[in-house]
Design a protein around this motif. Structure first.
Motif, PDB file in Angstrom:
ATOM      1  N   VAL A 287      -2.578   7.215   6.854  1.00  0.00           N
ATOM      2  CA  VAL A 287      -1.783   5.887   7.273  1.00  0.00           C
ATOM      3  C   VAL A 287      -2.328   4.835   6.185  1.00  0.00           C
ATOM      4  O   VAL A 287      -3.420   4.768   5.769  1.00  0.00           O
ATOM      5  CB  VAL A 287      -2.247   5.360   8.634  1.00  0.00           C
ATOM      6  CG1 VAL A 287      -1.885   3.886   8.777  1.00  0.00           C
ATOM      7  CG2 VAL A 287      -1.983   6.172   9.760  1.00  0.00           C
ATOM      8  N   THR A 288      -1.238   4.198   5.266  1.00  0.00           N
ATOM      9  CA  THR A 288      -1.535   3.154   4.264  1.00  0.00           C
ATOM     10  C   THR A 288      -1.054   1.779   4.877  1.00  0.00           C
ATOM     11  O   THR A 288       0.112   1.709   5.240  1.00  0.00           O
ATOM     12  CB  THR A 288      -0.719   3.623   3.116  1.00  0.00           C
ATOM     13  OG1 THR A 288      -1.242   4.779   2.742  1.00  0.00           O
ATOM     14  CG2 THR A 288      -1.016   2.654   1.902  1.00  0.00           C
TER      15      THR A 288
ATOM     16  N   ARG B  30     -12.952   9.444   5.612  1.00  0.00           N
ATOM     17  CA  ARG B  30     -11.855   9.301   6.616  1.00  0.00           C
ATOM     18  C   ARG B  30     -10.958   7.968   5.839  1.00  0.00           C
ATOM     19  O   ARG B  30      -9.889   7.728   6.406  1.00  0.00           O
ATOM     20  CB  ARG B  30     -12.108   9.062   7.990  1.00  0.00           C
ATOM     21  CG  ARG B  30     -12.930  10.197   8.359  1.00  0.00           C
ATOM     22  CD  ARG B  30     -13.198   9.914  10.075  1.00  0.00           C
ATOM     23  NE  ARG B  30     -11.908   9.636  10.832  1.00  0.00           N
ATOM     24  CZ  ARG B  30     -11.190  10.819  11.240  1.00  0.00           C
ATOM     25  NH1 ARG B  30     -11.694  12.028  10.925  1.00  0.00           N
ATOM     26  NH2 ARG B  30      -9.993  10.682  11.918  1.00  0.00           N
ATOM     27  N   ILE B  31     -11.737   6.956   5.122  1.00  0.00           N
ATOM     28  CA  ILE B  31     -10.825   5.991   4.781  1.00  0.00           C
ATOM     29  C   ILE B  31     -11.303   5.233   3.396  1.00  0.00           C
ATOM     30  O   ILE B  31     -12.472   5.683   2.818  1.00  0.00           O
ATOM     31  CB  ILE B  31     -11.330   4.896   5.861  1.00  0.00           C
ATOM     32  CG1 ILE B  31     -10.471   3.578   5.895  1.00  0.00           C
ATOM     33  CG2 ILE B  31     -12.805   4.371   5.824  1.00  0.00           C
ATOM     34  CD1 ILE B  31     -10.342   2.675   6.873  1.00  0.00           C
ATOM     35  N   SER B  32     -10.503   4.711   2.780  1.00  0.00           N
ATOM     36  CA  SER B  32     -10.605   3.895   1.470  1.00  0.00           C
ATOM     37  C   SER B  32      -9.988   2.464   1.735  1.00  0.00           C
ATOM     38  O   SER B  32      -8.819   2.349   1.696  1.00  0.00           O
ATOM     39  CB  SER B  32     -10.164   4.909   0.460  1.00  0.00           C
ATOM     40  OG  SER B  32     -10.059   3.913  -0.891  1.00  0.00           O
TER      41      SER B  32
ATOM     42  N   GLY C 274      -1.681   5.062  -1.017  1.00  0.00           N
ATOM     43  CA  GLY C 274      -2.673   5.931  -0.749  1.00  0.00           C
ATOM     44  C   GLY C 274      -2.287   7.285  -0.955  1.00  0.00           C
ATOM     45  O   GLY C 274      -1.206   7.866  -0.946  1.00  0.00           O
ATOM     46  N   SER C 275      -3.363   7.877  -1.288  1.00  0.00           N
ATOM     47  CA  SER C 275      -3.079   9.498  -1.431  1.00  0.00           C
ATOM     48  C   SER C 275      -4.683  10.024  -1.094  1.00  0.00           C
ATOM     49  O   SER C 275      -5.702   9.531  -1.028  1.00  0.00           O
ATOM     50  CB  SER C 275      -2.956   9.910  -3.185  1.00  0.00           C
ATOM     51  OG  SER C 275      -3.977   9.192  -3.849  1.00  0.00           O
TER      52      SER C 275
ATOM     53  N   LYS D 222      -6.114  -7.336   2.026  1.00  0.00           N
ATOM     54  CA  LYS D 222      -6.557  -6.311   2.350  1.00  0.00           C
ATOM     55  C   LYS D 222      -5.577  -4.971   2.154  1.00  0.00           C
ATOM     56  O   LYS D 222      -4.607  -4.959   2.430  1.00  0.00           O
ATOM     57  CB  LYS D 222      -6.911  -6.197   3.780  1.00  0.00           C
ATOM     58  CG  LYS D 222      -8.104  -7.099   3.936  1.00  0.00           C
ATOM     59  CD  LYS D 222      -8.485  -7.122   5.314  1.00  0.00           C
ATOM     60  CE  LYS D 222      -9.603  -8.072   5.960  1.00  0.00           C
ATOM     61  NZ  LYS D 222      -9.809  -8.492   7.252  1.00  0.00           N
ATOM     62  N   ALA D 223      -6.195  -3.884   1.846  1.00  0.00           N
ATOM     63  CA  ALA D 223      -5.530  -2.587   1.590  1.00  0.00           C
ATOM     64  C   ALA D 223      -6.203  -1.486   2.097  1.00  0.00           C
ATOM     65  O   ALA D 223      -7.463  -1.322   1.640  1.00  0.00           O
ATOM     66  CB  ALA D 223      -4.857  -2.429   0.243  1.00  0.00           C
ATOM     67  N   SER D 224      -5.450  -0.478   2.638  1.00  0.00           N
ATOM     68  CA  SER D 224      -6.448   0.628   3.173  1.00  0.00           C
ATOM     69  C   SER D 224      -5.745   2.123   3.333  1.00  0.00           C
ATOM     70  O   SER D 224      -4.368   1.922   3.216  1.00  0.00           O
ATOM     71  CB  SER D 224      -7.132   0.362   4.627  1.00  0.00           C
ATOM     72  OG  SER D 224      -6.116   0.398   5.486  1.00  0.00           O
ATOM     73  N   THR D 225      -6.224   3.183   3.133  1.00  0.00           N
ATOM     74  CA  THR D 225      -5.793   4.309   3.227  1.00  0.00           C
ATOM     75  C   THR D 225      -6.652   5.073   4.114  1.00  0.00           C
ATOM     76  O   THR D 225      -7.922   5.135   3.989  1.00  0.00           O
ATOM     77  CB  THR D 225      -5.504   5.220   1.997  1.00  0.00           C
ATOM     78  OG1 THR D 225      -4.705   4.459   1.080  1.00  0.00           O
ATOM     79  CG2 THR D 225      -4.814   6.540   2.121  1.00  0.00           C
TER      80      THR D 225
END
Length: 165
Positions: free
Chosen positions: A47-48, A122-124, A145-146, A63-66
């Motif tokens: 999920v991005t 699990r997350i970036s 995200g990748s 904020k941004a996350s993958t």
């Protein structure tokens, strides 16, 4: 005449304050956000997310996350988030802050790219603040995200865009 003005002034002031409060309460205080996801074998998902403030005076948090959800496997070999933060308008610029583990590359004076590759996780998440120039019409956050989940499962970059289109 002065006595009437004094008695009416509090009523006028109260009416003006009520009108200002109504306008301010009607102003959107929510964030601008977007998300995208891709399903993986074994039931996991990548999920991005992209998020930034909807209204700002001088600065706008972003904020941004993958993230990988699910438990098969519990972690990815690596998971990466790449965020593009942009000020839109003619002759605009933006200053960007970011979390310490991420890298920032200014592509132009109005576009910065923040990247963080987290290994065995699990997350970036990436986050910070944008400080756009006064002539900025709006800001946007594009989160991409990748991941390399296992030796056989690799997710190419998938993006979510939060901003005016």
């Amino acid at each position: 005449m002065n006595i009437r003005m004094r008695t009416r002034l509090p009523h006028v002031s109260a009416a003006v304050l009520a009108a200002v409060a109504l306008v301010l309460s009607a102003t959107p205080t929510q964030a601008t956000s977007a998300a995208t996801s891709v399903g993986l074998p074994g039931g996991n998902k990548i999920v991005t997310n992209a998020w930034h403030c909807a209204v700002y005076a001088n600065a706008c948090d972003w904020k941004a996350s993958t993230k990988m959800t699910g438990n098969n496997p519990k972690r990815a070999r690596w998971i990466q988030n790449r965020a593009e933060l942009e000020a839109h308008g003619v002759g605009v610029s933006v200053a960007i802050s970011k979390n310490p583990e991420a890298t920032l590359t200014m592509v132009s004076k109005s576009l910065g790219e923040v990247r963080w590759k987290n290994t065995h996780a699990r997350i970036s998440d990436t986050y910070g603040q944008m400080r756009p120039s006064k002539s900025t019409l709006y800001v946007s956050t594009r989160s991409c995200g990748s991941a390399q989940v296992t030796g056989a499962i690799k997710v190419s970059e998938k993006c979510a865009y939060a901003g005016a289109s």
